[in-house]
Design a protein around this motif. Sequence first.
Motif, mmCIF file in Angstrom:
data_model
loop_
_atom_site.group_PDB
_atom_site.id
_atom_site.type_symbol
_atom_site.label_atom_id
_atom_site.label_comp_id
_atom_site.label_asym_id
_atom_site.label_seq_id
_atom_site.Cartn_x
_atom_site.Cartn_y
_atom_site.Cartn_z
ATOM 1 N N MET A 162 0.826 -1.205 0.000
ATOM 2 C CA MET A 162 0.000 0.000 0.000
ATOM 3 C C MET A 162 0.861 1.255 0.000
ATOM 4 S SD MET A 162 -3.062 1.034 2.617
ATOM 5 C CE MET A 162 -2.005 1.655 3.934
ATOM 6 N N THR A 163 1.937 1.239 0.775
ATOM 7 C CA THR A 163 2.837 2.392 0.833
ATOM 8 C C THR A 163 3.412 2.700 -0.538
ATOM 9 O OG1 THR A 163 3.404 2.016 3.158
ATOM 10 C CG2 THR A 163 5.008 3.232 1.827
ATOM 11 N N ARG A 164 3.851 1.667 -1.241
ATOM 12 C CA ARG A 164 4.439 1.878 -2.565
ATOM 13 C C ARG A 164 3.404 2.411 -3.564
ATOM 14 N NH1 ARG A 164 8.486 -3.357 -3.417
ATOM 15 N NH2 ARG A 164 9.755 -2.975 -1.544
ATOM 16 N N SER A 165 2.204 1.855 -3.520
ATOM 17 C CA SER A 165 1.179 2.293 -4.461
ATOM 18 C C SER A 165 0.707 3.716 -4.159
ATOM 19 C CB SER A 165 -0.010 1.332 -4.421
ATOM 20 O OG SER A 165 0.353 0.073 -4.957
ATOM 21 N N LEU A 166 0.537 4.038 -2.877
ATOM 22 C CA LEU A 166 0.130 5.399 -2.529
ATOM 23 C C LEU A 166 1.213 6.398 -2.910
ATOM 24 C CD1 LEU A 166 -1.614 5.010 0.963
ATOM 25 C CD2 LEU A 166 -2.698 5.340 -1.268
ATOM 26 N N ALA A 167 2.471 6.017 -2.737
ATOM 27 C CA ALA A 167 3.559 6.910 -3.135
ATOM 28 C C ALA A 167 3.468 7.233 -4.621
ATOM 29 C CB ALA A 167 4.906 6.272 -2.810
ATOM 30 N N ARG A 168 3.144 6.229 -5.431
ATOM 31 C CA ARG A 168 3.009 6.439 -6.869
ATOM 32 C C ARG A 168 1.772 7.278 -7.188
ATOM 33 N NH1 ARG A 168 6.551 6.453 -10.624
ATOM 34 N NH2 ARG A 168 7.414 4.492 -9.829
ATOM 35 N N ASN B 24 5.934 6.889 3.018
ATOM 36 C CA ASN B 24 6.977 5.931 3.360
ATOM 37 C C ASN B 24 6.513 5.034 4.497
ATOM 38 O OD1 ASN B 24 9.444 6.687 1.681
ATOM 39 N ND2 ASN B 24 8.937 8.672 2.601
ATOM 40 N N ALA B 25 7.199 3.921 4.670
ATOM 41 C CA ALA B 25 6.921 3.012 5.776
ATOM 42 C C ALA B 25 8.136 2.939 6.687
ATOM 43 C CB ALA B 25 6.581 1.618 5.249
ATOM 44 N N LEU B 26 7.889 2.622 7.938
ATOM 45 C CA LEU B 26 8.971 2.412 8.893
ATOM 46 C C LEU B 26 8.743 1.080 9.587
ATOM 47 C CD1 LEU B 26 10.814 4.926 11.060
ATOM 48 C CD2 LEU B 26 10.129 2.743 12.050
ATOM 49 N N ALA B 27 9.757 0.223 9.546
ATOM 50 C CA ALA B 27 9.646 -1.117 10.121
ATOM 51 C C ALA B 27 10.583 -1.245 11.314
ATOM 52 C CB ALA B 27 9.988 -2.174 9.070
ATOM 53 N N PRO B 28 10.057 -1.144 12.520
ATOM 54 C CA PRO B 28 10.912 -1.359 13.690
ATOM 55 C C PRO B 28 11.191 -2.840 13.896
ATOM 56 C CG PRO B 28 8.922 -0.085 14.223
ATOM 57 C CD PRO B 28 8.715 -0.738 12.893
ATOM 58 N N THR C 121 10.446 8.590 -1.103
ATOM 59 C CA THR C 121 9.055 8.151 -1.041
ATOM 60 C C THR C 121 8.946 6.724 -1.549
ATOM 61 O OG1 THR C 121 6.762 8.846 -1.500
ATOM 62 C CG2 THR C 121 8.310 8.923 -3.341
ATOM 63 N N GLY C 122 7.913 6.023 -1.086
ATOM 64 C CA GLY C 122 7.705 4.638 -1.487
ATOM 65 C C GLY C 122 8.697 3.671 -0.867
ATOM 66 N N GLN C 123 9.396 4.094 0.176
ATOM 67 C CA GLN C 123 10.452 3.286 0.774
ATOM 68 C C GLN C 123 10.040 2.736 2.139
ATOM 69 O OE1 GLN C 123 13.227 2.804 -1.205
ATOM 70 N NE2 GLN C 123 11.935 3.982 -2.608
ATOM 71 N N THR C 124 10.742 1.699 2.559
ATOM 72 C CA THR C 124 10.583 1.165 3.906
ATOM 73 C C THR C 124 11.896 1.301 4.655
ATOM 74 O OG1 THR C 124 8.893 -0.443 3.234
ATOM 75 C CG2 THR C 124 10.039 -0.849 5.309
ATOM 76 N N MET C 125 11.883 2.100 5.703
ATOM 77 C CA MET C 125 13.059 2.271 6.554
ATOM 78 C C MET C 125 13.009 1.240 7.674
ATOM 79 S SD MET C 125 14.130 5.523 8.933
ATOM 80 C CE MET C 125 14.668 6.576 7.592
ATOM 81 N N VAL C 126 14.086 0.504 7.874
ATOM 82 C CA VAL C 126 14.164 -0.501 8.925
ATOM 83 C C VAL C 126 15.038 0.021 10.061
ATOM 84 C CG1 VAL C 126 14.925 -2.829 9.526
ATOM 85 C CG2 VAL C 126 13.826 -2.411 7.314
ATOM 86 N N ILE C 127 14.505 -0.015 11.272
ATOM 87 C CA ILE C 127 15.279 0.316 12.472
ATOM 88 C C ILE C 127 15.157 -0.884 13.406
ATOM 89 C CG2 ILE C 127 15.597 1.900 14.411
ATOM 90 C CD1 ILE C 127 14.240 4.069 12.776
ATOM 91 N N ASP C 128 16.167 -1.759 13.381
ATOM 92 C CA ASP C 128 16.048 -3.009 14.136
ATOM 93 C C ASP C 128 17.340 -3.444 14.803
ATOM 94 O OD1 ASP C 128 17.550 -3.882 12.007
ATOM 95 O OD2 ASP C 128 16.289 -5.606 11.540
ATOM 96 N N GLY C 129 18.355 -2.588 14.787
ATOM 97 C CA GLY C 129 19.611 -2.970 15.399
ATOM 98 C C GLY C 129 20.450 -3.914 14.564
ATOM 99 N N GLY C 130 19.992 -4.174 13.321
ATOM 100 C CA GLY C 130 20.778 -5.013 12.426
ATOM 101 C C GLY C 130 20.358 -6.474 12.418
ATOM 102 N N VAL C 131 19.056 -6.734 12.339
ATOM 103 C CA VAL C 131 18.572 -8.117 12.308
ATOM 104 C C VAL C 131 18.211 -8.570 10.907
ATOM 105 C CG1 VAL C 131 16.766 -9.687 13.105
ATOM 106 C CG2 VAL C 131 17.720 -8.008 14.678
#
Length: 256
Positions: A170-176, A186-190, A242-252
């Motif tokens: 959904m994030t990618r399509s809405l960005a477009r 954008n999305a953020l994935a903890p 835009t249209g990206q997913t940022m990961v903040i997970d400490g490197g997993v």
Amino acid sequence: MSIPATFHDLNGKSVFITGGGSGIGASLTDGFLAQGAKVAFVQRSDASEFCDEMEAKHGVRPLFIPCDITDMAALKSAIDHAAETHGAIEVLVNNAANDKRHAVEDVTEEFWDWMQAINLKAYFFAAQAVVPAMKAAGKGTIINFTSISYMMGNAGYPLYTTANAGLNGMTRSLARDLGASNIRVNALAPGWVLTQKQLDLWADPISLASHLERLCLKEHLVPEDIVGGVLFLASDVSRMMTGQTMVIDGGVVVTG
């Protein structure tokens, strides 16, 4: 924990956060207020005490609107209320979620619908509600919280991971769809963030030790660790992202 950066363009911005009074959401509200933003948020449980704390800390009170985000009419009404109070929403943070554990055999249609309403449906309709004003302004930012759980193929909550995967699509399509109006999505994935809920329900010593072994950075995440990434995505510092997913997970995720 204070953020060692100031995002000057967030000062005065009208920000709307779902689930902004507890867990990661509370840290987001705190972080945006520290930048001078006008923050409104929704959640089901009472957040009056939290608002008192924020007012004492920042000298300004966030606008708390009680709301069950599975009620789309109530969610839209809350967004309208926030816009009337703070001005048109310039930053939407879809943060509220529920990672209730469940077995495949126990899932009913009602539970499926409830999980998707919280973790996917509300995100779309919140975005839909803020888009007209963002288009009129010629600018806006939408940030959708997803999770690394679907990337890792985690067991124990297949409806949650299904929604997480859907959020990235959904994030990618809405960005477009919205990019021509200068609206960034954008999305953020903890990773595993040790909120009080996680500590109370699932963060037993064995699980914590096992997870720590997978981290590149040998420290468990806390809610404050997510704030900087959200402020970055909300700010014009990331204006061409835009249209990206940022990961903040400490490197997993990337490293295993």
